[in-house]
Structure formats: C-alpha cells, structure tokens
Design an enzyme around this catalytic site. Structure first.
Site, PDB file in Angstrom:
ATOM      1  N   CYS A 147       0.843  -1.197   0.000  1.00 42.13           N
ATOM      2  CA  CYS A 147       0.000   0.000   0.000  1.00 42.13           C
ATOM      3  C   CYS A 147       0.884   1.255   0.000  1.00 42.13           C
ATOM      4  O   CYS A 147       1.522   1.555  -1.001  1.00 42.13           O
ATOM      5  CB  CYS A 147      -0.967  -0.040   1.184  1.00 42.13           C
ATOM      6  SG  CYS A 147      -2.327   1.126   1.011  1.00 42.13           S
TER       7      CYS A 147
ATOM      8  N   HIS B  78      -3.642  -5.165   0.045  1.00 34.74           N
ATOM      9  CA  HIS B  78      -3.164  -5.675   1.340  1.00 34.74           C
ATOM     10  C   HIS B  78      -3.250  -7.200   1.350  1.00 34.74           C
ATOM     11  O   HIS B  78      -4.250  -7.762   1.789  1.00 34.74           O
ATOM     12  CB  HIS B  78      -4.024  -5.117   2.477  1.00 34.74           C
ATOM     13  CG  HIS B  78      -3.779  -3.676   2.766  1.00 34.74           C
ATOM     14  ND1 HIS B  78      -2.863  -3.241   3.691  1.00 34.74           N
ATOM     15  CD2 HIS B  78      -4.318  -2.559   2.227  1.00 34.74           C
ATOM     16  CE1 HIS B  78      -2.856  -1.912   3.713  1.00 34.74           C
ATOM     17  NE2 HIS B  78      -3.726  -1.473   2.829  1.00 34.74           N
TER      18      HIS B  78
ATOM     19  N   GLU C 203      -1.976  -9.328   3.210  1.00 33.18           N
ATOM     20  CA  GLU C 203      -1.978  -9.968   4.541  1.00 33.18           C
ATOM     21  C   GLU C 203      -3.370 -10.364   5.003  1.00 33.18           C
ATOM     22  O   GLU C 203      -3.533 -11.263   5.831  1.00 33.18           O
ATOM     23  CB  GLU C 203      -1.316  -9.062   5.583  1.00 33.18           C
ATOM     24  CG  GLU C 203      -2.005  -7.742   5.857  1.00 33.18           C
ATOM     25  CD  GLU C 203      -1.545  -6.598   4.975  1.00 33.18           C
ATOM     26  OE1 GLU C 203      -1.762  -5.431   5.367  1.00 33.18           O
ATOM     27  OE2 GLU C 203      -0.985  -6.852   3.896  1.00 33.18           O
TER      28      GLU C 203
END
EC number: 6.3.4.2
Length: 591
Positions: A399, A526, A528
């Site tokens: 990001c 993102h 994750e």
C-alpha cells in the site's frame, strides 16, 4: 441455530478473540458449519477512522467493511469469509433504530433502549447468523458471538440485556455463555487469585446471564484447588472451569480446549450430535504448533512503520509473515523499526536511536514497509527503501510502502528530486502519487477504495505471478485513497521499474517489480488480509523465501518446496499451497 456468546471480565484484551476463534475451530473440525459475530460497544459506525493505537489494526473484508482485528482472527482460524455486518457496533444499532424512527416505523411510540434497541440487537444477530460464510454457501449451524469490552461497562449494558432476553427467545438448549476471566498470580506470593473472577461472574449473574463455561486466563496451569474454589463460588461444576494458560503459539489454544473436554460439554449442553473427537483438521493444527516449537533456522524481517510501539497495529502483517516463515521451516524474528528514527534529523536529535534503528535495519534479512497514513515517518521509510534497493536486500512494500518505493525510484533514478505523493506535498512538481478521482475528501469514513478488487498481470515473467501459481489475475483486498499517477508510468518502465499488475481498466497500478534485484516487490493491495496458516500469502511468502535465500531454488523447481519444508498429509499432497481437501481451500485466483 446454536448461539455461543463469549463475554469477558476483569480486564479487556484478555484473549476473547482467540478463545472465540478456537471454540469455532474445534466445532468446525467436528464437521459443523460455523460463523462468527463481533460486537463492539463503541459508538463509531465502523473501525475505519481509528488510529491503530486505539484498537490495533483495521481489518478489511471482501465487501470493503473496515472492522475490528478480531474478525481477522475468525477468518484465519475458521478459513471463512465474513461481511461488514458480522461486526456490530453501538453506532450501527442506534443508527438503524434512529433511521426507522425517522421513517415512522415506531409511530406513536416512545423509542427506548428496552425494548427497541435490545430488539434491534437480537434481530441483527439472528439475521446475520444465517448468512453463509463458507465456499459451499451452506447456512451455518453454530454462531459464535464475541461481546467486546468487559462485563460491567456502561456502554455494553444494552447488549448484555439483549442477550438476557435472547436466551429465553431461542430456548436454553440453543444458547450458551462462555465467560473469559483473568486469574492473576501476584509475584509477591505466587498464589493464583480467584477473587476478580468471582466478582466478575457475580456481576454477570446479576445482569441475568449465567456462564456455562468459565475460561480462566492465567500465566501457568490452574491448580486443582483453585479450580474447585471457582466452581464453588461461581455456581458451576469443576468440569465447566477451563484453564487457558499462556502457550508458545496461538495454534495450541484449540488443542488446549479440546483436551479439556469442551466438545463433549457443547454436545451435551447444546444438544448437538457431534461425531466423536474432532479429526483431521485438528491434526493439522497439532502439526503446525509442534512444528513452530521445533524450528531451528531463523529469518529476520525489519518492519519499518510508524505504529511500532504496539504490535497489534500490524497484527495481520505479523501473522502473514509467521504463516510464510512456518511454510519454509524458519523461525520468524521481527525487528520493529520506527521509521522516524531512520531520518537524518534524528542523527542530530538522538544519535543513539538513529544508529540503533539503522543497525536493526542493516542486520535484517529482509525489509517490509507496510501501509500507513499521514506524513510522519515517510522520509524514514524512503531511506529504508533506498537502502533495500541499493544493497539488493529483499523488499516488500504494501500500500503506502509501494507508493513510497515509486517516490524513491523517481527521486534517485529519474532525478526528480521533489517527487512525492500529493498526500504529503500537494505542491510537488512531480506528483508520482495522486488522490483518486472517486475519493471524496469531504468525508473521511468509508470513502476510500475498499474491499476485494481484481488485479490483472500484464506480463508472463513476473516473479509475483509465478508465486501466485502462474495465474492471469488475483482478487485481493484494498484500502487506499491515493494511487500511482498513471500518466508518468512510461518514465519508470524505461528505467526498469515495471508495473506488472494493473486493475481491470488498466488505470490503477497494483504491482511493481524491479529488474536486477533478488526480490523488490510493491503491491497496492493488502495481501496480509487473506493469508492463512496453511496457505501463506504469496507476496509475503516470496519475501521470506528471498530473505532465507531460497527464492531462486523455489522458482526453478516449479514453485515446489523441498520435502523437509512441507506439511505431511495422509492424502499425499506435498506443499502447503496444494489443495488440502479437509480445508476446502479456494485456489488463490478465486480469493
């Protein structure tokens, strides 16, 4: 539908989220479909406008919901996909009741906390519990509800009252309450104290809810005498007092609960016909927890961010790194580096901090720059990116980390000295990162580009594409207001910074990769948020492989790990990212 309410006592942040996730995991491994709801008693509509220092990171769901990080735990533990309505806040409930009142739904009535607010809470829970969360679109059979905060808080009173009524509405055999409490052990005497738990349970019973299981959080295993004392003063059988002591890995918590007969208790108390012991899925958890204890090789990652004082600020990032480290049998060592400490100004202000921060950064095997907002610490992040690029250290920018990597490249390779993001320098002559046309600057809440979006790979020889399994596109979750300026792309491509992933329209730059570097990757999304213990997120997995010196070997073998690194599995599959039937893992391209 069976409802399991998890409440907490004595202190907040006691581990209700992990316990709720673990209870769900055990029941799911018995073949049941499980969903989860998190209730936050604060008045914010959602978690989108919080600083990470308030409640930890903001977790983003497929539908763009910005929610509490506990929903991340549920998704990872249960391998499910939740929606924004699985996070219920006081703000959402009051907003829906006030909207109804304005429309005239309560015409002639005085709108009150009881019954209107409490009814709205019950309706919300019953409606949301039925929404399918698995890939097979089957309606869940069990709903685990976690009530945030601590019993006795003023703000959670309407919720407690709602569940007091709810237990009678859905009948006793369909509702049970787990109360998580703290058993302190003062170092002066070393004795386990039960009084805080007694008081907490008394308060809960006074509000009309009687706990069925009391889960005691403690540093060491509960002594029998303590268990019996809690049983006597808290109106439960000794078998209903469950000890959840500190363990080396959170993967052990489901096993800890299962060993104490939690499944048998639910089977009797909720009248569920569960077949025997939880099977294969828990065997996977057991293998993971044993494996995390046995790791010998280390891999260190410098996490360069500005919320490093509070590890929950980067909860999903740390988890994604852990999943990847476990998949290559390395023990993860995260070095938190406050990005402001890397800036030249710190050398004058506090030379010790400056040199310590650089020492941490230089000694790490890989560098990760996660997302963030605001100008503080951005120059320090750019310094770290510059070092990673020049020293050929494995680097992943997520990001804001990806946007700053573009700024760094523009300044030092293209020679645009004032290149910056308009977020930090609106007057820059070279705005390489700009705000997006659809972003509404007037209102902060929920106005970013949020949720699951498709990224299409533009080339066949991208490292990240290979790590994803050579797919044409991936669907990942986003949360950003600014984007790389599409008009300047040509300048970067000429000098070797390639935008290998773009959105469907080809307007948003999603993935960057640098030529002649072992691993220099930036992603606008993102990754994750979709990492799972048995299925690590490819960008993080690539970072760990490169940091451990294994990336080239892995790519040459056609993206397969050596047998020593893989999870054993009776079904004969050999890599953590191969389809494991019991987990019903979707292929990455679908999610």
């Amino acid at each position: 539908m069976k409802y399991i309410l998890v409440t907490g006592g004595v202190i907040s942040g006691i581990g209700k989220g992990i316990i709720a996730s673990s209870v769900g995991t055990i029941l799911k491994s018995c073949g049941l479909h499980v969903t989860a709801i998190k209730i936050d008693p604060y008045i914010n509509i959602d978690a989108g406008t919080f600083s990470p220092y308030e409640h930890g990171e903001v977790f983003v769901l497929d539908d763009g919901g910005e929610v509490d990080l506990d929903l991340g735990n549920y998704e990872r533990f249960l391998d499910i996909r939740l929606t924004r309505d699985n996070n219920l806040t006081t703000g959402k409930i009051y907003q829906s009741v006030i909207n109804k009142e304005r429309k005239g739904d309560y015409l002639g009535k005085t709108v009150q906390v009881v019954p209107h607010i409490t009814d709205a809470i019950q309706e919300w829970v019953m409606k949301q519990a039925r929404v399918p969360v698995d890939d097979d679109e089957v309606e869940p059979q069990v709903c685990v509800i976690e009530l945030g905060g601590t019993v006795g808080d003023i703000e959670s009173m309407p919720f407690i009252e709602a569940f007091r009524q709810f237990q009678f509405k859905v009948k006793r055999e369909n509702f049970c309450n787990i109360h998580v409490s703290l058993i302190p052990q003062p170092s002066a005497t070393g004795e386990q104290k039960t009084k805080p738990t007694q008081n907490s349970v008394r308060e809960l019973r006074g509000l009309g809810l009687s706990p069925d299981l009391i889960m005691c959080r403690c540093a060491n295993a509960l002594e029998n005498a303590v268990k019996e004392k809690i049983s006597m003063f808290c109106h439960v059988e000794p078998e209903q007092v469950i000890c959840v002591h500190d363990v080396s890995s959170i993967y052990k918590v489901p096993l800890l609960l299962e060993d104490q007969g939690v499944v048998g208790y639910f089977s009797r108390r909720l009248d569920m016909h569960i077949e025997g012991r939880p099977r294969k899925m828990l065997a996977k958890w057991k293998e993971m927890s044993n494996r995390s204890d046995r790791l010998l090789e280390h891999c260190s990652i410098a996490l360069v961010g500005k919320y490093t004082k509070f590890s929950d600020s980067y909860a999903s990032v740390i988890k994604a790194l852990e999943h990847s480290a476990l998949a290559i049998s390395h023990k993860l060592d995260v070095k938190y580096v406050d990005s402001a400490d890397l800036e030249p100004g710190m050398l004058q202000e506090d030379p010790v901090r400056y040199h310590e921060a650089w020492q941490k950064l230089c000694s790490a095997d890989g560098i990760l720059v996660p997302g963030g907002f605001g100008v503080r610490g951005t120059e320090g992040k750019i310094c770290a990116i510059n070092w990673a690029r020049k020293q050929k250290k494995p680097f992943l920018g997520v990001c804001l980390g990806m946007q700053l990597a573009v700024c760094e490249f523009a300044r030092n390779i293209l020679g645009w000295e004032d290149a910056n993001s308009t977020e930090f320098d609106p007057e820059s002559k070279h705005p390489v990162v700009i705000d997006m046309p659809e972003h509404n600057p007037g209102q902060m809440g929920g106005t970013m580009r949020l949720g699951k979006r498709r990224t299409i790979f533009q080339t066949n020889n991208s490292v990240l594409r290979k790590l994803y399994g050579d797919v044409e596109y991936v669907d990942e979750r986003h949360r950003h207001r600014f984007e790389v300026n599409p008009e300047l792309i040509g300048h970067f491509e000429e000098k070797g910074l390639h935008f290998v992933g773009q959105d469907v329209e080809g307007e948003r730059m999603e993935v960057i990769e640098l030529d002649d570097h072992p691993y220099f990757v930036g992603v606008q999304y993102h990754p994750e948020f979709t990492s799972r213990p048995i299925k690590p997120s490819p960008p993080y997995f690539g970072l760990l492989l490169a940091s451990a010196g294994k990336l080239q070997g892995y790519l040459q073998k056609g993206c397969r790990l050596s047998p020593r690194d893989t999870y054993s599995d009776r079904s004969g599959s050999s890599t953590p990212d191969s389809e494991i039937s019991e987990f019903k893992m979707p292929s990455i391209s679908q999610g």
